[in-house]
Design a protein around this motif. Structure first.
Motif, PDB file in Angstrom:
ATOM      1  N   LEU A  80       0.842  -0.984   0.072  1.00 24.93           N
ATOM      2  CA  LEU A  80      -0.141   0.037   0.071  1.00 24.93           C
ATOM      3  C   LEU A  80       0.783   1.127  -0.022  1.00 24.93           C
ATOM      4  N   ARG A  81       1.128   1.851  -1.116  1.00 22.32           N
ATOM      5  CA  ARG A  81       1.797   2.873  -1.205  1.00 22.32           C
ATOM      6  C   ARG A  81       1.271   3.947  -0.300  1.00 22.32           C
ATOM      7  N   GLY A  82       2.353   4.749   0.453  1.00 25.44           N
ATOM      8  CA  GLY A  82       1.825   5.439   1.575  1.00 25.44           C
ATOM      9  C   GLY A  82       2.019   4.841   2.848  1.00 25.44           C
ATOM     10  N   ILE A  83       2.006   3.604   2.986  1.00 24.47           N
ATOM     11  CA  ILE A  83       2.136   2.902   4.213  1.00 24.47           C
ATOM     12  C   ILE A  83       3.379   1.977   4.096  1.00 24.47           C
ATOM     13  N   ASP A  84       3.607   1.131   2.972  1.00 22.72           N
ATOM     14  CA  ASP A  84       4.465  -0.019   2.975  1.00 22.72           C
ATOM     15  C   ASP A  84       5.646   0.684   1.983  1.00 22.72           C
ATOM     16  N   ASN A  85       6.836   0.370   2.606  1.00 26.91           N
ATOM     17  CA  ASN A  85       8.085   0.803   1.902  1.00 26.91           C
ATOM     18  C   ASN A  85       8.597  -0.355   0.884  1.00 26.91           C
ATOM     19  N   ALA A  86       8.176  -1.658   0.801  1.00 25.27           N
ATOM     20  CA  ALA A  86       8.449  -2.664   0.236  1.00 25.27           C
ATOM     21  C   ALA A  86       7.278  -3.419  -0.139  1.00 25.27           C
ATOM     22  N   TRP A  87       7.537  -4.279  -1.089  1.00 26.75           N
ATOM     23  CA  TRP A  87       6.783  -5.289  -1.329  1.00 26.75           C
ATOM     24  C   TRP A  87       6.607  -6.375  -0.266  1.00 26.75           C
ATOM     25  N   ILE A  88       5.328  -6.905   0.131  1.00 23.49           N
ATOM     26  CA  ILE A  88       5.137  -8.092   0.987  1.00 23.49           C
ATOM     27  C   ILE A  88       4.858  -9.242   0.539  1.00 23.49           C
ATOM     28  N   THR A  89       5.488 -10.448   0.706  1.00 21.91           N
ATOM     29  CA  THR A  89       5.147 -11.595  -0.038  1.00 21.91           C
ATOM     30  C   THR A  89       4.209 -12.314   0.695  1.00 21.91           C
ATOM     31  N   THR A  90       3.272 -13.193   0.224  1.00 23.63           N
ATOM     32  CA  THR A  90       2.209 -13.868   0.776  1.00 23.63           C
ATOM     33  C   THR A  90       1.677 -15.009   0.071  1.00 23.63           C
ATOM     34  N   ASN A  91       1.059 -15.979   0.411  1.00 26.95           N
ATOM     35  CA  ASN A  91       0.652 -17.131  -0.254  1.00 26.95           C
ATOM     36  C   ASN A  91      -0.582 -16.758  -1.200  1.00 26.95           C
ATOM     37  N   ASN A  92      -0.786 -17.735  -1.822  1.00 27.25           N
ATOM     38  CA  ASN A  92      -2.062 -17.672  -2.964  1.00 27.25           C
ATOM     39  C   ASN A  92      -3.252 -18.452  -2.369  1.00 27.25           C
ATOM     40  N   PRO A  93      -4.450 -17.898  -2.251  1.00 27.02           N
ATOM     41  CA  PRO A  93      -4.863 -16.536  -2.182  1.00 27.02           C
ATOM     42  C   PRO A  93      -4.324 -15.733  -1.076  1.00 27.02           C
ATOM     43  N   GLY A  94      -4.342 -14.355  -1.341  1.00 28.12           N
ATOM     44  CA  GLY A  94      -3.578 -13.610  -0.430  1.00 28.12           C
ATOM     45  C   GLY A  94      -4.786 -12.591   0.328  1.00 28.12           C
ATOM     46  N   PHE A  95      -4.163 -12.065   1.681  1.00 27.90           N
ATOM     47  CA  PHE A  95      -5.100 -11.290   2.377  1.00 27.90           C
ATOM     48  C   PHE A  95      -4.301 -10.229   3.076  1.00 27.90           C
ATOM     49  N   ALA A  96      -4.956  -8.887   2.950  1.00 33.98           N
ATOM     50  CA  ALA A  96      -4.029  -7.904   3.635  1.00 33.98           C
ATOM     51  C   ALA A  96      -5.182  -6.936   4.356  1.00 33.98           C
ATOM     52  N   ARG A  97      -4.550  -6.468   5.578  1.00 35.90           N
ATOM     53  CA  ARG A  97      -5.340  -5.565   6.431  1.00 35.90           C
ATOM     54  C   ARG A  97      -4.638  -4.388   6.822  1.00 35.90           C
ATOM     55  N   TYR A  98      -5.373  -3.331   6.875  1.00 38.60           N
ATOM     56  CA  TYR A  98      -4.863  -2.150   7.200  1.00 38.60           C
ATOM     57  C   TYR A  98      -5.666  -1.414   8.258  1.00 38.60           C
ATOM     58  N   ALA A  99      -5.332  -1.238   9.540  1.00 42.31           N
ATOM     59  CA  ALA A  99      -6.105  -0.602  10.620  1.00 42.31           C
ATOM     60  C   ALA A  99      -5.768   0.911  10.749  1.00 42.31           C
ATOM     61  N   ASN A 100      -7.001   1.576  11.004  1.00 42.06           N
ATOM     62  CA  ASN A 100      -7.010   3.005  11.142  1.00 42.06           C
ATOM     63  C   ASN A 100      -5.902   3.824  10.244  1.00 42.06           C
ATOM     64  N   LEU A 101      -6.180   3.863   9.121  1.00 41.62           N
ATOM     65  CA  LEU A 101      -5.357   4.535   8.300  1.00 41.62           C
ATOM     66  C   LEU A 101      -5.613   6.171   8.404  1.00 41.62           C
ATOM     67  N   PRO A 102      -4.501   6.754   8.268  1.00 40.85           N
ATOM     68  CA  PRO A 102      -4.657   8.357   8.197  1.00 40.85           C
ATOM     69  C   PRO A 102      -5.386   8.855   7.071  1.00 40.85           C
ATOM     70  N   ALA A 103      -5.699  10.164   7.061  1.00 42.52           N
ATOM     71  CA  ALA A 103      -6.376  10.681   6.111  1.00 42.52           C
ATOM     72  C   ALA A 103      -5.341  10.843   4.939  1.00 42.52           C
ATOM     73  N   GLY A 104      -5.848  10.540   3.825  1.00 38.35           N
ATOM     74  CA  GLY A 104      -4.957  10.705   2.671  1.00 38.35           C
ATOM     75  C   GLY A 104      -5.200   9.833   1.443  1.00 38.35           C
ATOM     76  N   ASP A 105      -4.422  10.139   0.599  1.00 35.88           N
ATOM     77  CA  ASP A 105      -4.519   9.362  -0.817  1.00 35.88           C
ATOM     78  C   ASP A 105      -3.599   8.147  -0.833  1.00 35.88           C
ATOM     79  N   TYR A 106      -4.077   6.856  -1.128  1.00 44.34           N
ATOM     80  CA  TYR A 106      -3.353   5.555  -1.060  1.00 44.34           C
ATOM     81  C   TYR A 106      -3.500   5.030  -2.377  1.00 44.34           C
ATOM     82  N   LEU A 107      -2.418   3.991  -2.836  1.00 43.76           N
ATOM     83  CA  LEU A 107      -2.672   3.107  -3.962  1.00 43.76           C
ATOM     84  C   LEU A 107      -2.235   1.619  -3.548  1.00 43.76           C
ATOM     85  N   PHE A 108      -3.250   0.966  -3.557  1.00 43.40           N
ATOM     86  CA  PHE A 108      -2.900  -0.696  -3.270  1.00 43.40           C
ATOM     87  C   PHE A 108      -2.554  -1.366  -4.434  1.00 43.40           C
ATOM     88  N   GLU A 109      -1.665  -2.024  -4.446  1.00 43.33           N
ATOM     89  CA  GLU A 109      -1.041  -2.936  -5.553  1.00 43.33           C
ATOM     90  C   GLU A 109      -0.526  -4.240  -5.383  1.00 43.33           C
TER      91      GLU A 109
END
Length: 452
Positions: free
Chosen positions: A165-194
């Motif tokens: 999540l651009r704006g939160i994560d500095n690097a790629w996070i590897t996970t299994n397939n299928p994948g799951f990602a959770r972000y709690a209490n995000l600050p206000a702003g614009d993000y890009l989930f990749e």
């Protein structure tokens, strides 16, 4: 060198060696055979498939039954390198024969799909969440999670997933397939989930699936609210500063008033006492019975000084701020002055004065104005009856002092400080002040001052 503990690389000149194991990428530590391939590579048969070792990069690439092998388990001494470069490996279910140059890298990467999105841990059914979509959320709904998958019908278990999540994560996070990602209490702003997927050979897709996310700014973080809060804070600070300055000024005015009273009233009385004392001393030198009148004047002036000091002390005492304390003192003074002159009088104080509170300066000015009026009436009016009324009417405090004396014409009397002082104190009280007097018909003094 193939061993049961891994692949051994030996330098024949220095006799230094290195052992490659599963930690370095081998599928299994038991290596049955090693055959040279093309492009600086070695081919190995193991108990968990065939592995290609890049001798330049020290990287293993592994192949299993998912890639067409007859079995993942191979046998000892079951290998052959033909003169045409063809490699044979024997396993428990048959042979695998191939040309190393014909084994191509798998460059096809699985497509990625966002399967679901949750907001505050509840399924989101708002706008479309497909690739390149944009989702806008209010600030109170800023905990988000994503379910995503890489689609591969041939080798589904070998698919790897990476997200950030651009704006939160500095690097790629590897996970299994299928994948799951959770972000709690995000600050206000614009993000890009990749999201991107990788195949079994470790090739990652160049095409990235994205979802733009906007968390609205709460009003208390907006620029206009911060500006308004700053202005209000500055106003409060200025108001507090202004209040403190006014309090200091009021205190200075009280000090000046006390100093003025001490100088004008008490100072002049003490000066008179000193002068009369010197006169009495001279008179006693001439005749022992001469200074009687001067001594009486000294006593009167001394009493006046004592009364003035008591007035100052009473005025500055905060326990006397309520109007009922002032009423008691006014009654005491009226009785002291008028009864001495044998003037019959009435003092009528209203029943609604208990809740009225006067600041020190206003209480002082009202009391001194009252004293001046009563003292003038006793000294000059030659009256036999007087009426004093003090009551509250709406938001005004009313004082009326009336006598049946000889009256006067204000234009004919000598200009003195008495009337002038009363008018000046009424002005400081912001009061409406009037004097009505006719000869042989008495005098009426009235005052109306605002109170809260």
């Amino acid at each position: 060198i193939a061993t049961s503990s891994g692949l051994v690389k030996l330098d024949c000149l220095s006799f230094k060696y290195r052992i490659y194991t599963v930690k370095d990428g081998l599928p299994e530590n038991t290596v049955y055979s090693v055959l040279p391939g093309s492009e600086a590579s070695l081919w190995l048969s193991t108990n968990r498939g065939i592995s290609k070792f890049d001798t330049m990069r020290n990287v293993f690439k592994n192949y299993t039954t998912d890639d067409g092998l007859q079995s993942n388990e191979f046998n000892t001494n079951a290998y052959l390198l033909r003169t045409n470069g063809e490699i044979w490996f024997g396993g428990i279910h048959g042979l695998n024969v191939f040309y190393p140059s014909s084994v191509k890298e798998d460059t096809v990467t699985p497509p990625v799909q966002i399967a679901a999105m949750n907001v505050n841990d509840e399924r989101y059914y708002g706008t479309d969440i497909s690739n390149n979509a944009t989702v806008s959320l209010p600030y109170e709904r800023r905990t988000v999670s994503f379910n995503f998958t890489g689609i591969d019908y041939i080798h589904p278990a070998s698919v790897q997933m990476q997200y950030r999540l651009r704006g939160i994560d500095n690097a790629w996070i590897t996970t299994n397939n299928p994948g799951f990602a959770r972000y709690a209490n995000l600050p206000a702003g614009d993000y890009l989930f990749e999201i991107r997927a990788g195949n079994k050979t470790g090739t990652w897709s160049k095409s990235i699936t994205t979802l733009a996310l906007n968390i609205a700014t709460p009003y208390y973080q907006s620029w206009w609210f911060i500006t308004l809060a700053a202005l209000i804070t500055c106003s409060l600070l200025y108001g507090w500063y202004y209040y403190r300055i006014q309090q200091i000024k009021k205190l200075q005015m009280v000090r000046n008033g006390i100093a003025r009273d001490l100088h004008d009233d008490i100072g002049s009385s003490l000066t008179s006492i000193r002068i009369m004392s010197d006169m009495a001393k001279d008179s006693m030198d001439k005749s022992p019975s001469g200074p009687g009148e001067l001594i009486n004047k000294i006593g009167n002036e001394s009493q006046h000084v004592m009364d003035a000091i008591r007035d100052i002390v009473w005025t500055i005492n905060p326990e006397n701020d309520m109007l009922d304390s002032l009423v008691v003192r006014m009654q005491e003074y009226a009785a002291q002055v008028l009864e001495t002159k044998q003037v019959d009088y009435t003092f009528d104080a209203g029943n609604n004065l208990d809740s009225v509170k006067l600041p020190m300066q206003k209480r002082r000015d009202l009391y001194l104005l009252f004293k001046e009026a009563v003292n003038n009436m006793a000294k000059y009016a030659c009256c036999s009856h007087a009426e004093i009324k003090l009551y509250r009417h709406a938001n005004k405090l009313v004082l009326i002092i009336k006598d049946n004396g000889k009256g006067f014409n204000e234009n004919e009397i000598k200009k003195g400080n008495g009337l002038k002082n009363m008018r000046q104190r009424a002005l400081q009280l912001r009061a409406v002040f009037s004097i009505k007097s006719e000869k042989q018909k008495g005098t009426v003094i009235s005052l109306e001052m605002p109170v809260t």
